[in-house]
Scaffold this motif. Structure first.
Motif, short mmCIF file in Angstrom:
data_model
loop_
_atom_site.label_atom_id
_atom_site.label_comp_id
_atom_site.label_asym_id
_atom_site.label_seq_id
_atom_site.Cartn_x
_atom_site.Cartn_y
_atom_site.Cartn_z
N ARG A 39 2.14 -0.83 5.97
CA ARG A 39 1.14 -0.79 4.91
C ARG A 39 1.75 -1.15 3.55
O ARG A 39 1.12 -1.85 2.76
CB ARG A 39 0.53 0.61 4.82
CG ARG A 39 -0.38 1.01 5.96
CD ARG A 39 -1.15 2.26 5.59
NE ARG A 39 -1.93 2.80 6.69
CZ ARG A 39 -1.55 3.82 7.44
NH1 ARG A 39 -0.39 4.42 7.21
NH2 ARG A 39 -2.32 4.27 8.42
N ARG A 40 2.98 -0.69 3.31
CA ARG A 40 3.58 -0.82 1.98
C ARG A 40 4.23 -2.19 1.74
O ARG A 40 4.20 -2.70 0.62
CB ARG A 40 4.63 0.26 1.75
CG ARG A 40 4.08 1.67 1.69
CD ARG A 40 5.10 2.62 1.07
NE ARG A 40 6.37 2.61 1.81
CZ ARG A 40 6.66 3.45 2.78
NH1 ARG A 40 5.79 4.36 3.16
NH2 ARG A 40 7.85 3.39 3.39
N ASN A 41 4.84 -2.76 2.77
CA ASN A 41 5.65 -3.96 2.59
C ASN A 41 4.89 -5.25 2.89
O ASN A 41 4.03 -5.28 3.78
CB ASN A 41 6.89 -3.89 3.49
CG ASN A 41 7.79 -2.71 3.14
OD1 ASN A 41 7.87 -2.34 1.97
ND2 ASN A 41 8.43 -2.13 4.13
N SER A 95 -5.32 -0.21 7.03
CA SER A 95 -5.45 0.04 5.59
C SER A 95 -6.90 0.16 5.15
O SER A 95 -7.19 0.66 4.07
CB SER A 95 -4.78 -1.09 4.80
OG SER A 95 -3.41 -1.22 5.16
N SER A 100 3.45 3.18 8.22
CA SER A 100 3.48 3.37 6.76
C SER A 100 4.27 2.26 6.09
O SER A 100 3.88 1.75 5.02
CB SER A 100 4.09 4.74 6.42
OG SER A 100 3.33 5.79 6.95
N LEU A 101 5.37 1.85 6.72
CA LEU A 101 6.16 0.74 6.18
C LEU A 101 5.35 -0.56 6.22
O LEU A 101 5.42 -1.38 5.29
CB LEU A 101 7.45 0.57 6.99
CG LEU A 101 8.54 1.62 6.76
CD1 LEU A 101 9.68 1.43 7.76
CD2 LEU A 101 9.08 1.53 5.33
N LYS A 103 -2.23 -4.37 10.10
CA LYS A 103 -2.10 -3.87 8.71
C LYS A 103 -3.47 -3.78 8.06
O LYS A 103 -3.79 -2.81 7.38
CB LYS A 103 -1.19 -4.80 7.91
CG LYS A 103 -0.97 -4.37 6.48
CD LYS A 103 0.02 -5.30 5.77
CE LYS A 103 0.28 -4.82 4.34
NZ LYS A 103 1.29 -5.69 3.67
#
Length: 300
Positions: free
Chosen positions: A217-219, A298, A214-215, A294
């Motif tokens: 995907r976000r960063n 995603s 999850s990190l 990633k």
């Protein structure tokens, strides 16, 4: 991406009362050659000789050795190239698509592999446990003709080892010996007790809500001086796959170090990296692998 299907031999099935003929697939060349190898005690060994072409139009060359017979095949997928190589070997051995009828040399667990060397032992272990057979890949070939050096990797399920020697055969044998040693180390004894872990399928990552993924995907993956090797290690532990780095002895045209990062996912993921040092090259390969993960995690 559509999976390439190798054309199979077919036979007519007239067992239906209606009299309608049904096309029933027969064994593929790989299956026939493997059956022959099992019964003769000389299991076929496939070696990836070359991988080239663009991502949308790849080309693979596989060689197969069974006993004293060596053949090669080319295809747009590894499976197709292996089929071509197996088919060429069957022609030399004068074996058709019918039942293979040769005397069985060994009856131990139904396995007739030559267990006198590490290559045979690995195949025997794979057959006994229902694993995929070991796959050998020529990772690199360097040096003048009179002093050639071959780097060969041996992969069996999620385990990978590599070795360097002056012939492909010697490098393959050395890589198999290393993998045997790793299996024994993981088993904590001379008897192989290591249990196969299911490969992590890339498409399944899209549905994962685990913390590290999850990190990712976000960063963004563009922050300077980031330790991408550690990031990849943390992610691999969370998701249950292994990461192996292979250093390439040859420098780039710009004088930089090179390496490959291989992830034991399904399918296997291999990413290239370069840098002013080996550690920088590893970090770059890890960064590129993280970018690929990633993207895969995603995409919906």
């Amino acid at each position: 991406m559509s999976q390439e299907q190798y054309p199979l031999n077919v036979a007519a099935d007239t067992s239906l009362d209606s009299g309608v003929q049904r096309r029933v697939p027969e064994k593929t060349p790989i299956q026939i050659l493997h059956e022959y190898g099992t019964k003769t005690g000389n299991l076929p060994v496939y070696l990836l000789e070359k991988s080239e072409g663009e991502a949308h139009q790849p080309s693979f060359v596989f060689s197969v050795k069974i006993g004293d017979v060596s053949c090669s095949g080319q295809g747009s997928s590894k499976k197709a190239a292996k089929h071509q190589a197996a088919e060429a070997a069957l022609k030399i051995l004068q074996i058709d698509g019918g039942a293979v009828s040769v005397p069985v040399k060994s009856e131990s667990n139904g396995v007739a592999a030559d267990s006198s060397n590490s290559v045979g032992k690995l195949q025997e272990i794979a057959l006994q446990r229902g694993w995929r057979l070991p796959e050998y890949t020529v990772l690199m070939e360097v040096g003048p003709p009179h002093k050639r050096e071959f780097t060969v990797t041996c992969r069996m399920e999620s385990l990978t080892e590599k070795a360097v020697a002056h012939t492909k055969k010697a490098a393959k044998k050395a890589a198999a010996e290393k993998l045997m040693a790793k299996l024994q180390s993981l088993s904590d004894g001379s008897e192989i007790t290591w249990t196969l872990q299911s490969s992590v399928r890339l498409e399944n990552l899209r549905n994962s809500s685990a913390e590290k993924l999850s990190l990712l995907r976000r960063n963004p993956l563009s922050i300077p001086n980031t330790d991408y090797i550690q990031m990849m290690l943390d992610l691999s532990k969370e998701q249950g796959f292994e990461v192996t780095y292979f250093d390439i002895d040859e420098l780039t045209v710009n004088g930089q170090y090179q390496c490959l990062a291989e992830l034991s996912t399904s399918p296997v993921t291999v990413c290239h990296g370069t840098g002013i040092s080996c550690s920088n090259a590893h970090n770059d390969a890890a960064h590129n692998a993280l970018q690929y993960i990633k993207m895969m995690a995603s995409t919906k």
